[in-house]
Structures are given as structure tokens and as C-alpha cells.
Write an enzyme that holds these catalytic residues in place. Structure first.
Site, PDB file in Angstrom:
ATOM      1  N   GLU A  43     -19.274 103.766  81.376  1.00  0.00           N
ATOM      2  CA  GLU A  43     -20.091 104.906  81.793  1.00  0.00           C
ATOM      3  C   GLU A  43     -20.570 105.588  80.523  1.00  0.00           C
ATOM      4  OE1 GLU A  43     -19.423 109.429  83.236  1.00  0.00           O
ATOM      5  OE2 GLU A  43     -18.195 107.938  84.276  1.00  0.00           O
ATOM      6  N   ARG A  47     -25.188 112.453  76.627  1.00  0.00           N
ATOM      7  CA  ARG A  47     -24.880 113.602  75.762  1.00  0.00           C
ATOM      8  C   ARG A  47     -25.451 113.449  74.365  1.00  0.00           C
ATOM      9  NH1 ARG A  47     -18.432 114.545  77.131  1.00  0.00           N
ATOM     10  NH2 ARG A  47     -18.640 114.567  79.415  1.00  0.00           N
ATOM     11  N   THR A  70     -23.051 112.244  82.980  1.00  0.00           N
ATOM     12  CA  THR A  70     -23.642 113.528  82.627  1.00  0.00           C
ATOM     13  C   THR A  70     -25.118 113.576  83.022  1.00  0.00           C
ATOM     14  OG1 THR A  70     -22.181 113.417  80.683  1.00  0.00           O
ATOM     15  CG2 THR A  70     -23.565 115.350  80.876  1.00  0.00           C
ATOM     16  N   LYS A 130     -16.531 112.360  91.927  1.00  0.00           N
ATOM     17  CA  LYS A 130     -15.825 112.462  90.647  1.00  0.00           C
ATOM     18  C   LYS A 130     -15.030 113.772  90.666  1.00  0.00           C
ATOM     19  CE  LYS A 130     -16.833 112.966  85.683  1.00  0.00           C
ATOM     20  NZ  LYS A 130     -17.914 112.942  84.674  1.00  0.00           N
TER      21      LYS A 130
END
Length: 211
Positions: A43, A47, A70, A130
């Protein structure tokens, strides 16, 4: 691959390495280290400016299940999927992100740590969320408590999980898989120490075998 098949693949591996990539040139050796370590999953979090390029490189590596983490906006969903991400992960529950993923047929794993958020995920037709940030949101006890009223929901705890506590999460029937970065430390990736990544990955896989 269907949504259920994607989540089953994550469940089969039990672990989801959460990767921060600063240089797309590190993507392929990282993918090789993960595969060699017995964990063909990654994953890549959005960022860094190089995250999408890293996803594109990893997506071209055969046998890897690559996701984008993200993801905060529908626009990022499109960019991640265009780069080759096969599933999308968000830190929180964004209806716009979820609905965009559903519209284009991409599995989505939004963050949810309260009963209200999990119920909202159920109403959106989701089968997994999640649980983030796991360690500061009650840990395994909180996951167990949430699983009771939401019997069909599966959880992917992430945040503050390492080799010392991963077994506590994986022992819960409602846990689909566990996300973490301890087997893919950013410093090791930056330094090109992929032997270290392979070693940590092998250790993590060995520790979760027979969950």
C-alpha cells in the site's frame, strides 16, 4: 478481480505493508524484496510527490497487489487507479471517495473507528474498513467491541502496530488483515537497504503464519 476477491487476497497474506516512497527508483527493488520475503502486497501512501510514480512502477511488477493509501479526494482516486492501484485506502470515511471508487469498480477501504463511522460504511455497502489509528483508538479491544454489533464487517487495523502486537489483532476473527510499516521502514528504503526489508518481511510473514 472483484472487491471480495481483493479482500480475500489481503486476508490470505494477513499483512499489508504500508509504504512511503521518496524515490520511484526504489519501487522495483522494494517490490522484489517484498516478493522474496513472501509478502507480495504494498500500500503506497500518497504522502510524497513521487508516490504515484512509485505505484506505476510497482504495478508493473508481476504478482504484486498494489494499493494506494492516504487517498483523500475523488481526484486522487482517479490518479491512483490510472497509475495502476488495484485498491484504495483512506484514513477516514469520505462518502465522495467511496462513491467514486464504487462508480469505477475499485475496492475501497475507508478509515472508521467509531460505531457511527462503521454504520455509515455499512450503509454505503462496504464489507471492510480500515481501523485507523488503531493503537490510539482502543486497539484490539475496540475492534472486538465494534465487531459485535457489526457482524458482517471486517477490519484492517493500521497505525501503531508492530511485530510486538500484531498477533493480538490477527487473533480477532473480524480482522481481515493488519497494516503496518515495520517491515518496510522508510529509512531502509531511502538507504537502498532492501536486504533489510526482505529480512523484516520474512520475519513478519513467519510470525503470522497459521493465524
Amino acid at each position: 478481480m472483484t472487491v471480495h476477491e481483493t479482500w480475500q487476497q489481503l486476508a490470505d497474506h494477513a499483512l499489508v505493508p504500508v509504504v512511503v516512497l521518496d524515490d520511484p527508483a526504489a519501487a522495483l527493488p522494494l517490490g522484489q524484496a517484498l516478493v522474496d520475503g513472501g509478502l507480495p502486497v504494498a500500500e503506497v501512501t500518497l504522502r510524497t510527490p513521487e508516490a504515484l510514480a512509485g505505484i506505476r512502477e510497482l504495478a508493473g511488477y508481476g504478482g504484486l497487489l498494489v494499493g494506494a493509501g492516504t487517498v483523500l479526494t475523488p481526484q486522487q482516486v482517479d490518479l491512483a487507479v490510472e497509475a495502476g492501484a488495484r485498491y484504495v485506502v483512506s484514513p477516514g470515511l469520505s462518502r465522495a471517495v467511496v462513491e467514486r471508487c464504487q462508480a469505477i469498480g475499485v475496492p475501497v477501504l475507508p478509515g472508521a473507528v467509531t460505531a457511527t463511522e462503521v454504520q455509515a460504511a455499512v450503509e454505503l455497502g462496504l464489507e471492510a474498513v480500515k481501523f485507523f489509528p488503531a493503537a490510539t483508538s482502543g486497539g484490539p479491544a475496540a475492534v472486538s467491541a465494534l465487531a459485535a454489533p457489526f457482524a458482517g464487517m471486517r477490519f484492517v487495523p493500521t497505525g501503531g502496530i508492530d511485530a510486538g502486537n500484531v498477533a493480538d489483532y490477527l487473533a480477532l476473527p473480524a480482522v481481515l488483515a493488519v497494516g503496518g510499516s515495520w517491515m518496510v521502514p522508510r529509512a531502509a528504503i531511502r538507504a537502498g537497504d532492501f536486504a533489510r526489508v526482505r529480512e523484516l518481511t520474512s520475519q513478519a510473514v513467519a510470525a503470522t503464519r497459521g493465524r
